[in-house]
Design an enzyme around this catalytic site. Structure first.
Site, short mmCIF file in Angstrom:
data_model
loop_
_atom_site.label_atom_id
_atom_site.label_comp_id
_atom_site.label_asym_id
_atom_site.label_seq_id
_atom_site.Cartn_x
_atom_site.Cartn_y
_atom_site.Cartn_z
N ASN A 171 0.87 -1.17 0.00
CA ASN A 171 0.00 0.00 0.00
C ASN A 171 0.92 1.23 0.00
O ASN A 171 2.15 1.10 0.02
CB ASN A 171 -1.01 -0.04 1.17
CG ASN A 171 -0.34 0.03 2.54
OD1 ASN A 171 0.78 0.54 2.67
ND2 ASN A 171 -1.02 -0.47 3.56
N ASP B 159 -5.94 -7.89 2.33
CA ASP B 159 -5.82 -9.34 2.17
C ASP B 159 -6.80 -9.85 1.12
O ASP B 159 -6.47 -10.73 0.32
CB ASP B 159 -6.08 -10.05 3.51
CG ASP B 159 -5.05 -9.65 4.55
OD1 ASP B 159 -3.91 -9.35 4.17
OD2 ASP B 159 -5.40 -9.63 5.74
N SER C 64 -9.47 3.11 -0.79
CA SER C 64 -10.72 3.27 -1.56
C SER C 64 -10.49 3.87 -2.94
O SER C 64 -11.39 3.85 -3.79
CB SER C 64 -11.71 4.12 -0.76
OG SER C 64 -11.12 5.36 -0.49
O1 RIB Z 1 -4.49 -7.69 7.42
C1 RIB Z 1 -5.29 -7.89 8.54
C2 RIB Z 1 -4.65 -8.90 9.44
O2 RIB Z 1 -3.47 -8.36 9.95
C3 RIB Z 1 -5.48 -9.26 10.65
O3 RIB Z 1 -6.35 -10.33 10.43
C4 RIB Z 1 -4.43 -9.52 11.71
O4 RIB Z 1 -4.39 -10.84 12.16
C5 RIB Z 1 -3.12 -9.06 11.12
O5 RIB Z 1 -2.31 -10.11 10.73
#
Ligand code: RIB
Length: 293
Positions: free
Chosen positions: A180, A238, A209
């Site tokens: 990012n 993620d 966003s």
């Molecule tokens: O990217 C979010 C994640 O970062 C969370 O689920 C937390 O566990 C950290 O690893």
């Protein structure tokens, strides 16, 4: 088939109307223990979209570890390479406030993932169409796995989060890198234009966003984000990474895949918890087509 080598954390998430300042106690609105960890999240994101996914990592011999494994199984993620070790499962303490979050990770079992665990899944890695990695496991294991992927000619999608311990020489082993803006500045400096030109079709900077951007070898491409109302942005990155891997393995071009991943990310923030809002393929297509599922 996608292999994710990375972390599994139990997220201890608190929603609050105001972040406490130093020495202050505030009342929270909601507390939940939710499966998370960047590795597990990215595995679930890709699996929910229909990818065949194997997770490689470590959990403790405790109830959090058992829960993490069984939730991944429910999501159709193969957990044969999620090892149990005698160190507690990693946790993340997450404070959620409006569109913002603050996270403290205690790696625990994640730091027990060693190069010999990677050796145990050598065949799995060789047979993968893509390997996804982040930075919540030991550096030596990350480097070992990257070299194995390179030797086996398996593309790696690398999410440099959290932005610590990254080595620039790893760029030779990486096919796609997705920092990012903050991670990008920390790791590579502020001149994004020049940086993207240096890594055409390889570096994709995510812009929250605002979507994401990359350089296609001739032009700077900005793929806009999909505007939505965020409930919890935890895990949006993620979701983007899992969806990007899914789309690339599916044969989409990079700009199509980034667009697809943006849509998936926008859906993910509409529910609480890192994995709570991760969409199915139908949900992404519904939004792509401009209608609700
Ligand atoms: O990217 C979010 C994640 O970062 C969370 O689920 C937390 O566990 C950290 O690893």
């Amino acid at each position: 088939m996608i292999t994710v080598i990375g972390s599994l954390n139990m997220d201890l998430a608190v929603q609050m109307n105001v972040f406490p300042t130093q020495g202050e106690t505030v009342l929270g609105e909601l507390f939940k223990t939710i499966p998370g960890g960047k590795g597990a999240n990215q595995a679930v994101a890709a699996a929910r979209l229909g990818s065949q996914v194997t997770m490689v990592g470590c959990v403790g011999e405790d109830s959090f570890g058992d829960t993490m494994r069984s939730i991944l199984q429910q999501e159709q993620v193969n957990v044969d390479a999620v090892n149990k070790v005698s160190v507690p499962t990693g946790i993340a303490n997450i404070l959620v406030h409006e569109n913002d979050n603050r996270i403290i990770v205690v790696p625990g079992a994640n730091y027990e993932l060693k190069p010999f665990h990677i050796d145990l899944v050598k065949e799995q890695i060789k047979n993968s169409q893509m390997v996804i990695m982040q930075l919540e496991i030991p550096v030596e294991t990350t480097e070992y796995a990257l070299k194995m992927c390179k030797a086996a000619n398996v593309p790696v999608l690398f999410n440099p989060a959290p932005a610590t311990n990254f080595k620039k020489e790893w760029m030779d082993y990486i096919s796609y890198i997705t920092p990012n803006e903050t991670e990008c500045s920390q790791l590579f400096g502020e001149d994004f234009e020049q940086l993207l030109k240096q890594y055409p079709n390889k570096m994709i900077i995510t812009l929250g966003s605002d979507g994401a951007r990359f350089y296609d070898g001739e032009h700077h491409i900005h793929v806009p984000g999909y505007m939505t109302t965020a409930v919890d942005t935890t895990g949006a990155g993620d979701t983007f990474n899992g969806a990007l891997a899914h789309a690339l393995v599916d044969g989409q071009s990079l700009d199509e895949a980034v667009y697809f991943a943006n849509i998936a990310g926008s859906l993910s923030v509409e529910k609480f918890g890192a994995q709570g809002g991760m969409p199915t393929l139908n949900a992404v297509y519904a939004r792509l087509g401009g209608f609700e599922e």
